[in-house]
Design a protein around this motif. Structure first.
Motif, PDB file in Angstrom:
ATOM      1  N   VAL A  50       2.149  -5.947   7.524  1.00  0.00           N
ATOM      2  CA  VAL A  50       1.096  -6.610   6.745  1.00  0.00           C
ATOM      3  C   VAL A  50       0.803  -5.827   5.471  1.00  0.00           C
ATOM      4  O   VAL A  50       0.757  -6.399   4.373  1.00  0.00           O
ATOM      5  N   ARG A  51       0.622  -4.540   5.596  1.00  0.00           N
ATOM      6  CA  ARG A  51       0.347  -3.718   4.409  1.00  0.00           C
ATOM      7  C   ARG A  51       1.518  -3.820   3.419  1.00  0.00           C
ATOM      8  O   ARG A  51       1.319  -3.974   2.217  1.00  0.00           O
ATOM      9  N   ALA A  52       2.747  -3.752   3.931  1.00  0.00           N
ATOM     10  CA  ALA A  52       3.932  -3.855   3.070  1.00  0.00           C
ATOM     11  C   ALA A  52       3.977  -5.205   2.357  1.00  0.00           C
ATOM     12  O   ALA A  52       4.327  -5.273   1.175  1.00  0.00           O
ATOM     13  N   ALA A  53       3.615  -6.273   3.045  1.00  0.00           N
ATOM     14  CA  ALA A  53       3.623  -7.605   2.437  1.00  0.00           C
ATOM     15  C   ALA A  53       2.634  -7.685   1.277  1.00  0.00           C
ATOM     16  O   ALA A  53       2.908  -8.334   0.268  1.00  0.00           O
ATOM     17  N   LEU A  54       1.503  -7.020   1.423  1.00  0.00           N
ATOM     18  CA  LEU A  54       0.493  -7.051   0.367  1.00  0.00           C
ATOM     19  C   LEU A  54       0.849  -6.131  -0.796  1.00  0.00           C
ATOM     20  O   LEU A  54       0.473  -6.396  -1.936  1.00  0.00           O
TER      21      LEU A  54
END
Length: 105
Positions: A50-54
């Motif tokens: 999730v953090r990587a996607a953002l």
């Protein structure tokens, strides 16, 4: 098979829980769109991905389904350009019940 039929009715759910899996899922989504332009592809994202996607915007962002549980745990918010789903695991099960093909790259 003509171009209008290529991938028609095929629905694929890619699952990414790590940054590396997210990158593979994004690559897979791009390749699937080339091969089957009329297919539906979603990338459900939870955990560390999730953090990587953002942090790493990508042409496939419209395909992303971010886990709201993870967003809340990490105290992050989902931008309007990306869709959040209440629970990644529930989303995966619901999509499978609807006939989507599940792939964990």
């Amino acid at each position: 098979m003509n171009e209008q039929e290529m991938g028609h009715g095929i629905r694929i759910l890619l699952h990414a829980s790590t940054a590396e899996a997210l990158q593979r899922a994004r690559n897979n989504a791009v390749n699937l769109a080339k091969q089957w332009p009329n297919s539906e592809v979603e990338i459900v994202v939870n955990a560390d991905a999730v953090r990587a996607a953002l942090e790493q915007r990508h042409a496939t962002d419209a395909c992303l389904r971010l886990c709201q549980n993870t967003l809340e745990r990490l105290t992050l918010s989902c931008p309007d350009s990306i869709t959040a789903v209440p629970s990644a695991m529930v989303w995966i099960v619901e999509r499978q019940q609807q006939g989507w093909h599940y792939i964990s790259p």
